[in-house]
Scaffold this motif. Structure first.
Motif, PDB file in Angstrom:
ATOM      1  N   LEU A 264       2.328   0.106  -6.260  1.00 27.28           N
ATOM      2  CA  LEU A 264       1.667   1.416  -6.236  1.00 27.28           C
ATOM      3  C   LEU A 264       0.494   1.420  -7.204  1.00 27.28           C
ATOM      4  CD1 LEU A 264       4.866   3.672  -6.167  1.00 27.28           C
ATOM      5  CD2 LEU A 264       3.512   2.842  -4.223  1.00 27.28           C
TER       6      LEU A 264
ATOM      7  N   LEU B  40      -2.265   0.077  -1.254  1.00 27.46           N
ATOM      8  CA  LEU B  40      -1.754   0.841  -0.108  1.00 27.46           C
ATOM      9  C   LEU B  40      -2.582   2.097   0.176  1.00 27.46           C
ATOM     10  CD1 LEU B  40       2.116   0.492  -0.647  1.00 27.46           C
ATOM     11  CD2 LEU B  40       0.602  -0.859   0.830  1.00 27.46           C
ATOM     12  N   THR B  41      -3.598   2.346  -0.664  1.00 28.61           N
ATOM     13  CA  THR B  41      -4.542   3.441  -0.392  1.00 28.61           C
ATOM     14  C   THR B  41      -5.974   2.921  -0.309  1.00 28.61           C
ATOM     15  OG1 THR B  41      -4.631   3.925  -2.768  1.00 28.61           O
ATOM     16  CG2 THR B  41      -3.093   5.225  -1.446  1.00 28.61           C
TER      17      THR B  41
ATOM     18  N   GLU C 139      10.382  -0.737  -8.240  1.00 27.53           N
ATOM     19  CA  GLU C 139       9.833   0.253  -7.301  1.00 27.53           C
ATOM     20  C   GLU C 139       9.761  -0.267  -5.870  1.00 27.53           C
ATOM     21  OE1 GLU C 139       6.097   1.605  -9.134  1.00 27.53           O
ATOM     22  OE2 GLU C 139       7.212   3.397  -9.721  1.00 27.53           O
TER      23      GLU C 139
ATOM     24  N   LYS D 222      10.158   2.502  -3.197  1.00 25.07           N
ATOM     25  CA  LYS D 222       8.988   3.388  -3.115  1.00 25.07           C
ATOM     26  C   LYS D 222       7.822   2.701  -2.418  1.00 25.07           C
ATOM     27  CE  LYS D 222       9.865   6.102  -7.324  1.00 25.07           C
ATOM     28  NZ  LYS D 222       9.352   6.388  -8.686  1.00 25.07           N
ATOM     29  N   ILE D 223       7.609   1.434  -2.733  1.00 22.89           N
ATOM     30  CA  ILE D 223       6.503   0.671  -2.130  1.00 22.89           C
ATOM     31  C   ILE D 223       6.700   0.581  -0.619  1.00 22.89           C
ATOM     32  CG2 ILE D 223       5.473  -1.637  -1.984  1.00 22.89           C
ATOM     33  CD1 ILE D 223       6.355  -1.878  -5.049  1.00 22.89           C
TER      34      ILE D 223
ATOM     35  N   GLU E 235       8.500   2.533   1.297  1.00 29.31           N
ATOM     36  CA  GLU E 235       8.378   3.861   1.916  1.00 29.31           C
ATOM     37  C   GLU E 235       6.921   4.276   2.074  1.00 29.31           C
ATOM     38  OE1 GLU E 235      10.953   6.159  -0.590  1.00 29.31           O
ATOM     39  OE2 GLU E 235      12.730   5.750   0.643  1.00 29.31           O
ATOM     40  N   GLU E 236       6.077   3.960   1.090  1.00 31.09           N
ATOM     41  CA  GLU E 236       4.652   4.260   1.208  1.00 31.09           C
ATOM     42  C   GLU E 236       4.012   3.439   2.329  1.00 31.09           C
ATOM     43  OE1 GLU E 236       2.677   6.653  -0.288  1.00 31.09           O
ATOM     44  OE2 GLU E 236       4.701   7.322  -0.818  1.00 31.09           O
ATOM     45  N   ALA E 237       4.374   2.174   2.404  1.00 29.88           N
ATOM     46  CA  ALA E 237       3.792   1.290   3.421  1.00 29.88           C
ATOM     47  C   ALA E 237       4.159   1.747   4.829  1.00 29.88           C
ATOM     48  CB  ALA E 237       4.268  -0.139   3.187  1.00 29.88           C
TER      49      ALA E 237
ATOM     50  N   LYS F  95       4.228   4.596   5.962  1.00 30.85           N
ATOM     51  CA  LYS F  95       3.429   5.753   6.395  1.00 30.85           C
ATOM     52  C   LYS F  95       2.074   5.341   6.967  1.00 30.85           C
ATOM     53  CE  LYS F  95       5.384   8.566   2.620  1.00 30.85           C
ATOM     54  NZ  LYS F  95       5.045   9.222   1.329  1.00 30.85           N
TER      55      LYS F  95
END
Length: 318
Positions: free
Chosen positions: A134, A139-140, A167, A170-171, A173-175, A177
């Motif tokens: 993150l 990832l952004t 994490e 979390k990583i 879960e973000e990916a 999306k």
């Protein structure tokens, strides 16, 4: 029955020092010796039935070794995966005191490293972000994500990421999306998962249900599944692993790999073997099945992710 395959990761084959608990330290660390060994292990692994091979530019000369082997052997039935985002900077200096690899998740680094990695085509099937975090912002990063989607479309690649640290969930879960044209960008997730650190189990099961490719790395917890006087906190684990080793007539390594197969049933577990004998021992995991009770007992040996990753960060390069 588990459908998990065992693949070969080249992290320990491509560089003279690695974060691992080596069983022997008197090895020849010259480039020539490492290339000869890596080529031998690659040949032997193919003969033993392995068809999946994973590497990264930061694995010393590992990617070059795989490129040379892939080109010279010209096998048509292998599946290769590599990554972008870390650069090896130790320059084969044994005992190098600084950071051995530097992270950079920029579009410039992606294009630079892809320029070499594309030499693995058409056997290159999975292209990954190396240790996505993150904090790195990858990832952004719209330029990086769009370029990965472009490569996916152009070369029919699976796009993936590898993860480490506390994490990981979390990583992932973000990916999940991230999508382009209604299609998930990420098809593959390479995750640290083992009997000491199984905290990603629930999210990995969900990904498997969604048809994603799950690749497990560090199945042996960087060697911490073997009895070692430096890790007195794992005496219970060592005792139970050795009980199972005696029962199934295999090493602790095969028990640890089989646990992952019977508990999670991922697509692929990577062997991090540094020689052909280690690989042969790892592959014995394919020859037996643990009972439900044994899997449950092994599950009970897990430690907190915070403890696991702090301990890992204190392991020495050797």
């Amino acid at each position: 029955m588990s459908t998990t395959k065992i693949g070969l990761g080249l992290a320990a084959l491509g560089r003279p020092d690695y974060i691992n608990i080596r069983s022997k330290n008197d090895i020849d660390k010259s480039v020539a010796a490492f290339k000869m060994n890596a080529t031998q292990v690659l040949d032997d692994s193919y003969q033993m039935g392995i068809r999946d091979f994973d590497v990264a530019p930061s694995y010393g000369l590992g990617e070059q070794f795989l490129l040379d082997w892939n080109t010279s052997r010209n096998h048509k039935d292998v599946s290769l995966s590599t990554k972008f985002g870390y650069t090896y900077v130790a320059n084969w200096e044994v005992g190098f005191s600084g950071k051995h690899e530097i992270k950079e998740h920029s579009i410039e680094k992606l294009n630079e490293q892809w320029g070499v990695s594309k030499g693995l085509l058409p056997n290159l099937k999975i292209y990954q972000i190396h240790s996505a975090t993150l904090d790195s912002g990858v990832l952004t990063n719209d330029a990086v994500l769009a370029r990965l989607y472009e490569l996916k479309e152009e070369h029919q690649l699976k796009i993936g990421l590898s993860s480490s640290g506390t994490e990981q969930v979390k990583i992932i879960e973000e990916a999940r999306k991230i999508s382009f044209n209604g299609e998930d960008l990420f098809d593959s997730f390479q995750v640290t998962f083992n009997l000491l650190e199984p905290s990603t189990y629930t999210v990995l099961k969900a990904l498997l249900d969604d048809g994603k490719t799950i690749i497990i790395k560090e199945a042996l917890a960087n060697g911490r599944v073997f009895r070692n006087d430096s890790f007195q906190n794992y005496v219970e684990a060592f005792d139970y692993l050795e009980t199972l080793s005696n029962k199934y007539k295999v090493g602790n390594d095969a028990i640890a790999i089989r646990f992952i197969m019977d508990y999670l049933n991922p697509n692929l577990v990577l062997s991090g073997a540094s020689d052909s004998n280690q690989l042969k021992q790892n592959l014995k995991a394919l020859d037996f099945k643990l009972t439900t009770e044994e899997v449950n007992t092994l599950k009970s040996l897990a430690v907190s992710p915070e403890h696991y990753w702090e301990e890992r960060s204190n392991l020495e390069w050797n």
